[in-house]
Write a protein that holds these residues in place. Structure first.
Motif, short mmCIF file in Angstrom:
data_model
loop_
_atom_site.label_atom_id
_atom_site.label_comp_id
_atom_site.label_asym_id
_atom_site.label_seq_id
_atom_site.Cartn_x
_atom_site.Cartn_y
_atom_site.Cartn_z
N GLY A 193 0.69 -1.16 0.12
CA GLY A 193 0.09 0.23 0.00
C GLY A 193 0.86 1.10 -0.09
N ILE A 194 0.48 2.20 -0.72
CA ILE A 194 0.97 3.64 -0.90
C ILE A 194 0.03 4.39 0.41
CG2 ILE A 194 1.37 5.55 -1.91
CD1 ILE A 194 1.34 3.81 -4.49
N VAL A 195 0.89 4.91 1.52
CA VAL A 195 0.37 5.71 2.40
C VAL A 195 0.51 7.21 2.34
CG1 VAL A 195 0.20 5.91 5.22
CG2 VAL A 195 0.76 3.72 4.01
N LEU A 196 -0.48 7.93 2.49
CA LEU A 196 -0.62 9.27 2.36
C LEU A 196 -1.38 9.91 3.79
CD1 LEU A 196 0.00 12.21 1.06
CD2 LEU A 196 -2.63 11.77 0.07
N ASN A 197 -0.67 10.43 4.39
CA ASN A 197 -1.02 11.11 5.66
C ASN A 197 -0.98 12.67 5.72
OD1 ASN A 197 1.48 11.70 7.59
ND2 ASN A 197 1.66 9.59 7.03
N TYR A 216 -4.71 8.06 4.11
CA TYR A 216 -5.32 7.15 3.06
C TYR A 216 -4.22 6.28 2.46
CZ TYR A 216 -8.35 6.22 -0.77
OH TYR A 216 -9.13 5.40 -1.79
N ILE A 217 -4.68 4.83 2.75
CA ILE A 217 -3.81 3.85 2.24
C ILE A 217 -4.37 3.35 0.69
CG2 ILE A 217 -2.75 1.48 2.73
CD1 ILE A 217 -2.94 2.17 5.50
N ALA A 218 -3.42 3.43 -0.23
CA ALA A 218 -3.91 3.24 -1.73
C ALA A 218 -3.38 1.87 -1.73
CB ALA A 218 -3.55 4.39 -2.62
N THR A 219 -4.03 0.96 -2.53
CA THR A 219 -3.56 -0.44 -2.70
C THR A 219 -3.57 -0.85 -4.21
OG1 THR A 219 -5.77 -1.36 -2.22
CG2 THR A 219 -4.00 -1.35 -0.26
N PRO A 220 -2.74 -0.77 -4.97
CA PRO A 220 -2.52 -0.89 -6.21
C PRO A 220 -3.17 -2.36 -6.70
CG PRO A 220 -0.58 0.02 -5.70
CD PRO A 220 -1.21 -0.41 -4.58
N SER A 243 -10.74 -12.42 -1.84
CA SER A 243 -11.03 -11.00 -1.06
C SER A 243 -10.29 -9.94 -1.88
CB SER A 243 -10.53 -11.23 0.38
OG SER A 243 -11.37 -12.08 0.93
N SER A 244 -10.91 -8.74 -1.87
CA SER A 244 -10.33 -7.66 -2.47
C SER A 244 -9.32 -6.95 -1.72
CB SER A 244 -11.33 -6.70 -2.86
OG SER A 244 -11.00 -5.50 -3.20
N ILE A 245 -8.26 -6.34 -2.14
CA ILE A 245 -7.34 -5.76 -1.48
C ILE A 245 -7.71 -4.35 -1.66
CG2 ILE A 245 -4.66 -5.15 -1.12
CD1 ILE A 245 -3.98 -7.90 -2.40
N SER A 246 -8.35 -3.60 -0.60
CA SER A 246 -8.89 -2.53 -0.69
C SER A 246 -8.09 -1.31 -0.08
CB SER A 246 -10.43 -2.68 -0.04
OG SER A 246 -10.32 -2.83 1.39
N ASP A 247 -8.55 -0.14 -0.73
CA ASP A 247 -8.03 0.98 0.03
C ASP A 247 -8.83 1.11 1.22
OD1 ASP A 247 -6.73 1.39 -2.28
OD2 ASP A 247 -7.83 3.24 -3.07
N GLN A 248 -8.32 2.13 2.09
CA GLN A 248 -8.96 2.43 3.34
C GLN A 248 -8.59 4.01 3.75
OE1 GLN A 248 -6.60 0.17 6.63
NE2 GLN A 248 -6.67 -1.14 4.78
#
Length: 360
Positions: A193-197, A216-220, A243-248
């Motif tokens: 995941g790519i983490v933006l805070n 926000y954690i973006a999961t490609p 299962s989906s690897i989802s953003d959060q």
């Protein structure tokens, strides 16, 4: 009055430090620290200083929603699904310069899941996905003591397992059978995941401060490589076989006000918004997921003493919405999800190390 304002601002920096996000109940639940921001009773961290934070989060999810409508019949019938989440998070930060810092965090999950009419309970224990990140204050802290903004970027690594299995006896004459745990209690997400805070605070007069923080954690990646069901024949080509690897995401805001009669004590109050989007910002969004969000009101407090800080808050849900996933939109369905009434969050922080001379 100026000293009260200083205590409020100094306490906010630490609480605004970046923490991993994870949303509600059957959706997801992996955020363990109350982030609110400067960094402890001593103000901004100085170059050469470390901060260790232990965070804890508890929630019990059992109320089912389709959209924002509670499915009250689930409790009346007695077939509601109950998730219990106990999440601990260990975070270490190091201040490189007055503006720049780095941090690393590792969560530990203990969780259980059970349908009220089921004869068995599934349980999970294990470390979650580690996060490393770097943060920078927009303005030099030496010049901005009454307000500042910080932005951070990090990497979430799949250090937690997403394929835990329990041997479950369903009392159907087949004995104990291996069962893949629901993704809501798996310690890991199964992907990178790519983490933006971000975080910001501003003094309001001499006796209070406003704050906002989030990540926000973006999961490609699209889906995990683990079949959701190992006991029943399933077509791996179906949209929800994996299962989906989802953003959060997680966003918090509010007001912090010191208590004059107790030095170091500050009360906080504001909204909390956390969830999982139906569509990721990068990549596909297929696979099984329970997207949705919860909005809560969250009173809390922080108490700073010397190099230590204690925080605690309780979020009371006022809006819960299980939105439609991408497979739902394709098939015309609308699944449900269980949400909690409350989320309990606490943390302990300790600052140590010998500060170096202030650098530019």
């Amino acid at each position: 009055m100026k000293s009260l304002a200083y205590l409020t601002i100094s306490g906010l920096v630490l609480l605004l430090a970046p923490r991993p996000a994870r949303a509600q109940g059957c959706i997801v639940a992996r955020s363990a620290v109350q982030p609110i921001g400067p960094e402890s009773g001593g103000g901004y961290m100085e170059p050469g200083e470390f901060d260790f934070t232990f965070g804890y989060r508890h929630q019990y999810s059992f109320r089912h929603f389709v959209g924002d409508v509670e499915q009250k019949q689930r409790i009346q019938i007695g077939n509601q699904v109950m998730n219990k989440i106990n999440l601990e998070n260990f975070n270490l930060s190091y201040q490189l310069t007055p503006r720049f810092s780095v941090s690393g965090s590792l969560p530990l999950l203990l969780a259980s899941r059970r349908s009220n009419n089921s004869p068995f309970t599934t349980t999970a224990q294990g470390i979650g996905d580690a996060i490393i990140s770097a943060q920078a204050w927009i303005w030099n802290p030496r010049n901005k003591t009454r307000g500042n903004v910080s932005i951070g970027l990090g990497l979430a690594m799949p250090t937690g397992r997403d394929n835990l299995i329990n041997n479950v006896d369903r009392f159907d004459g087949k004995g104990a059978q291996p069962t893949v745990l629901d993704y809501s209690i798996q310690p890991g997400s199964g992907g990178w995941g790519i983490v933006l805070n971000w975080q910001a605070f501003r003094a309001l007069g001499n006796s209070a401060a406003a704050y906002i923080s989030g990540n926000y954690i973006a999961t490609p990646q699209n889906t995990t490589k683990v079949l959701r069901n190992t006991t029943t024949a399933i077509n791996p080509l179906t949209l929800t076989a994996y299962s989906s690897i989802s953003d959060q995401y997680l966003v918090q805001a509010g007001i912090a006000k010191p208590i004059k009669k107790v030095r170091g004590l500050t009360v906080t109050f504001g909204p909390r918004w956390e969830g999982v989007p139906a569509k990721d910002v990068i990549g596909d969004s297929l696979g099984f997921r329970r997207p949705g969000y919860a909005v809560s009101v969250e009173p809390g407090f922080q108490y700073a003493r010397n190099k230590m800080m204690f925080t605690a808050s309780v979020g009371k849900a006022i809006l819960r919405d299980r939105t439609r996933s991408m497979p739902d939109r394709i098939t015309g369905g609308h699944g449900d999800a269980a949400f909690a009434d409350y989320v309990w969050v606490a943390s302990y922080s300790y600052r140590f190390g010998t500060p170096r001379g202030m650098e530019h």
